[in-house]
Enzyme design. Sequence first.
Site, mmCIF file in Angstrom:
data_model
loop_
_atom_site.group_PDB
_atom_site.id
_atom_site.type_symbol
_atom_site.label_atom_id
_atom_site.label_comp_id
_atom_site.label_asym_id
_atom_site.label_seq_id
_atom_site.Cartn_x
_atom_site.Cartn_y
_atom_site.Cartn_z
ATOM 1 N N GLY A 94 3.936 -19.720 1.746
ATOM 2 C CA GLY A 94 5.156 -18.937 1.528
ATOM 3 C C GLY A 94 4.917 -17.454 1.366
ATOM 4 C CB CYS A 136 -0.938 0.011 1.201
ATOM 5 S SG CYS A 136 -2.378 -1.071 1.023
ATOM 6 C CG ASP A 195 10.427 -9.471 -5.958
ATOM 7 O OD1 ASP A 195 9.395 -10.070 -5.628
ATOM 8 O OD2 ASP A 195 11.435 -9.355 -5.205
ATOM 9 C CG HIS A 244 -1.341 -5.413 -1.063
ATOM 10 N ND1 HIS A 244 -1.734 -4.122 -0.740
ATOM 11 C CD2 HIS A 244 -1.731 -5.623 -2.350
ATOM 12 C CE1 HIS A 244 -2.347 -3.581 -1.786
ATOM 13 N NE2 HIS A 244 -2.346 -4.470 -2.774
ATOM 14 C CG HIS A 281 5.709 -13.726 -7.161
ATOM 15 N ND1 HIS A 281 6.878 -13.194 -6.657
ATOM 16 C CD2 HIS A 281 4.931 -13.999 -6.082
ATOM 17 C CE1 HIS A 281 6.814 -13.150 -5.329
ATOM 18 N NE2 HIS A 281 5.642 -13.632 -4.952
ATOM 19 C CG HIS A 318 2.345 -10.329 -4.020
ATOM 20 N ND1 HIS A 318 1.988 -10.298 -2.693
ATOM 21 C CD2 HIS A 318 3.384 -11.201 -4.100
ATOM 22 C CE1 HIS A 318 2.782 -11.102 -1.994
ATOM 23 N NE2 HIS A 318 3.626 -11.668 -2.827
HETATM 24 P P1 5GP Z 1 5.666 -13.390 -1.216
HETATM 25 O O1 5GP Z 1 6.604 -14.372 -0.586
HETATM 26 O O2 5GP Z 1 4.843 -12.634 -0.205
HETATM 27 O O3 5GP Z 1 4.837 -14.028 -2.308
HETATM 28 O O4 5GP Z 1 6.584 -12.377 -2.004
HETATM 29 C C1 5GP Z 1 6.845 -11.083 -1.593
HETATM 30 C C2 5GP Z 1 7.803 -10.513 -2.601
HETATM 31 O O5 5GP Z 1 7.874 -9.118 -2.380
HETATM 32 C C3 5GP Z 1 9.225 -11.058 -2.476
HETATM 33 O O6 5GP Z 1 9.613 -11.625 -3.723
HETATM 34 C C4 5GP Z 1 10.058 -9.843 -2.098
HETATM 35 O O7 5GP Z 1 11.323 -9.824 -2.724
HETATM 36 C C5 5GP Z 1 9.188 -8.691 -2.572
HETATM 37 N N1 5GP Z 1 9.330 -7.481 -1.771
HETATM 38 C C6 5GP Z 1 9.282 -7.389 -0.411
HETATM 39 N N2 5GP Z 1 9.410 -6.115 -0.019
HETATM 40 C C7 5GP Z 1 9.526 -5.370 -1.153
HETATM 41 C C8 5GP Z 1 9.685 -3.962 -1.383
HETATM 42 O O8 5GP Z 1 9.733 -3.136 -0.472
HETATM 43 N N3 5GP Z 1 9.777 -3.573 -2.687
HETATM 44 C C9 5GP Z 1 9.709 -4.458 -3.731
HETATM 45 N N4 5GP Z 1 9.805 -3.955 -4.968
HETATM 46 N N5 5GP Z 1 9.556 -5.784 -3.544
HETATM 47 C C10 5GP Z 1 9.467 -6.233 -2.270
HETATM 48 ZN ZN ZN Z 2 -1.811 -3.273 1.121
#
Ligand code: 5GP
Ligand code: ZN
Length: 109
Positions: free
Chosen positions: A93, A8, A31, A98, A102, A100
């Site tokens: 994982g 957010c 990412d 929020h 990939h 997302h």
């Molecule tokens: P999850 O494991 O929740 O599916 O993936 C979260 C992703 O968000 C990870 O691949 C991580 O590298 C990325 N990420 C976490 N914090 C940030 C951030 O502050 N900026 C960006 N651009 N990516 C982030």
């Molecule tokens: Zn959010």
Amino acid sequence: MNEECIFCKIIHRQIPAAVVYEDADMLCFKDIHPAAPVHLLLIPKAHLDSLTHADETHADLLGKMMVKVPQIAREHGLNAGFKTQINTGKGGGQEVFHLHIHILGTPAP
Ligand code: 5GP
Ligand code: ZN
């Protein structure tokens, strides 16, 4: 906006990100720790913790996001294909709560 949520904060430009696509409903950015030559995250602008929290009211939004994925992938040269991943919940994982998508891949001619 969820005040605790880093995605957010990216939407509201309170923390920086390399934004590659934006419209009224969604935002796509690189990412910060890429796991592939192209690693993008596509998020809804409306905060939603995870796919578990989605219901019928989110169907249009999620449909729009899914249709946008291949368009964004093409714009990043992922012509040979790409991977999509949605981690859901701690057991799935998920680290950022929020929703997302990939988008991962290697550009190909
Ligand atoms: P999850 O494991 O929740 O599916 O993936 C979260 C992703 O968000 C990870 O691949 C991580 O590298 C990325 N990420 C976490 N914090 C940030 C951030 O502050 N900026 C960006 N651009 N990516 C982030
Ligand atoms: Zn959010």
